[in-house]
Design a protein around this motif. Structure first.
Motif, PDB file in Angstrom:
ATOM      1  N   ARG A   1       0.825  -1.232   0.099  1.00  0.00           N
ATOM      2  CA  ARG A   1      -0.224  -0.122  -0.223  1.00  0.00           C
ATOM      3  C   ARG A   1       1.002   0.849   0.090  1.00  0.00           C
ATOM      4  O   ARG A   1       0.758   2.239  -1.026  1.00  0.00           O
TER       5      ARG A   1
ATOM      6  N   ASP B   1       0.484   3.920  -3.081  1.00  0.00           N
ATOM      7  CA  ASP B   1       0.243   5.267  -2.547  1.00  0.00           C
ATOM      8  C   ASP B   1       1.561   6.143  -3.426  1.00  0.00           C
ATOM      9  O   ASP B   1       1.427   7.364  -3.802  1.00  0.00           O
TER      10      ASP B   1
ATOM     11  N   LYS C   1       1.185   6.733  -6.950  1.00  0.00           N
ATOM     12  CA  LYS C   1      -0.234   6.761  -7.362  1.00  0.00           C
ATOM     13  C   LYS C   1      -0.702   7.855  -8.749  1.00  0.00           C
ATOM     14  O   LYS C   1      -1.616   7.647  -9.301  1.00  0.00           O
TER      15      LYS C   1
ATOM     16  N   ASP D   1      -6.428   5.736 -13.256  1.00  0.00           N
ATOM     17  CA  ASP D   1      -6.972   5.129 -12.474  1.00  0.00           C
ATOM     18  C   ASP D   1      -7.393   3.865 -11.928  1.00  0.00           C
ATOM     19  O   ASP D   1      -7.317   3.539 -11.599  1.00  0.00           O
ATOM     20  N   GLU D   2      -7.601   3.091 -13.089  1.00  0.00           N
ATOM     21  CA  GLU D   2      -7.845   1.328 -13.651  1.00  0.00           C
ATOM     22  C   GLU D   2      -7.058   1.469 -13.291  1.00  0.00           C
ATOM     23  O   GLU D   2      -7.071   0.136 -12.598  1.00  0.00           O
ATOM     24  N   ASP D   3      -5.853   1.590 -13.440  1.00  0.00           N
ATOM     25  CA  ASP D   3      -4.377   0.754 -13.067  1.00  0.00           C
ATOM     26  C   ASP D   3      -4.678   0.873 -11.389  1.00  0.00           C
ATOM     27  O   ASP D   3      -4.122  -0.378 -10.380  1.00  0.00           O
ATOM     28  N   TYR D   4      -4.653   2.022 -11.006  1.00  0.00           N
ATOM     29  CA  TYR D   4      -4.529   1.836  -9.550  1.00  0.00           C
ATOM     30  C   TYR D   4      -5.517   1.477  -8.519  1.00  0.00           C
ATOM     31  O   TYR D   4      -5.697   0.594  -7.988  1.00  0.00           O
ATOM     32  N   THR D   5      -6.847   1.621  -9.193  1.00  0.00           N
ATOM     33  CA  THR D   5      -7.942   0.690  -8.873  1.00  0.00           C
ATOM     34  C   THR D   5      -7.760  -0.510  -9.145  1.00  0.00           C
ATOM     35  O   THR D   5      -8.398  -1.766  -7.972  1.00  0.00           O
ATOM     36  N   GLY D   6      -6.978  -1.556  -9.900  1.00  0.00           N
ATOM     37  CA  GLY D   6      -7.407  -2.946 -10.223  1.00  0.00           C
ATOM     38  C   GLY D   6      -6.338  -3.011  -8.761  1.00  0.00           C
ATOM     39  O   GLY D   6      -6.828  -4.187  -8.509  1.00  0.00           O
TER      40      GLY D   6
ATOM     41  N   ARG E   1      -5.197  -1.756  -5.645  1.00  0.00           N
ATOM     42  CA  ARG E   1      -5.662  -1.792  -4.469  1.00  0.00           C
ATOM     43  C   ARG E   1      -6.932  -2.650  -4.671  1.00  0.00           C
ATOM     44  O   ARG E   1      -7.409  -3.318  -3.163  1.00  0.00           O
ATOM     45  N   ASP E   2      -7.869  -2.960  -5.898  1.00  0.00           N
ATOM     46  CA  ASP E   2      -8.521  -4.220  -5.112  1.00  0.00           C
ATOM     47  C   ASP E   2      -8.073  -5.359  -4.728  1.00  0.00           C
ATOM     48  O   ASP E   2      -8.482  -6.026  -4.114  1.00  0.00           O
TER      49      ASP E   2
ATOM     50  N   ASP F   1      -7.475  -5.517  -1.687  1.00  0.00           N
ATOM     51  CA  ASP F   1      -8.463  -5.410  -1.083  1.00  0.00           C
ATOM     52  C   ASP F   1      -9.007  -6.949  -0.063  1.00  0.00           C
ATOM     53  O   ASP F   1      -9.050  -7.075   0.650  1.00  0.00           O
TER      54      ASP F   1
END
Length: 79
Positions: free
Chosen positions: A18, A22, A25, A30-35, A37-38, A41
């Motif tokens: 994480r 960060d 970031k 946004d797509e790579d970051y969110t993917g 991060r998912d 999670d």
């Protein structure tokens, strides 16, 4: 490895990943970051590490020290 050591190990991986995510970031879509991060999670630390590592190597981006340390702790030979 005891249950507590097991929990500490995965908490350390999560923290390192994480922190690395960060740190870069602003350089990711946004797509790579969110993917990524998912995956974090959901506890898919190896997948998250590999995706972030590959993205950073595909672009002229600095590799965060925490990402290198995380790979070392996971025993990844790509370092």
């Amino acid at each position: 490895m005891s249950g507590e050591q097991f929990d500490d190990y995965y908490q350390t991986l999560s923290t390192l990943l994480r922190s690395s995510l960060d740190e870069v970031k602003e350089s990711l879509s946004d797509e790579d970051y969110t993917g990524i991060r998912d995956h974090l999670d959901h506890g898919a630390y190896g997948v998250a590490w590999e995706l972030l590592w590959d993205l950073l190597h595909a672009h002229p981006l600095q590799i965060p020290a925490d990402l290198v340390e995380c790979g070392r702790r996971m025993g990844i030979d790509a370092l």
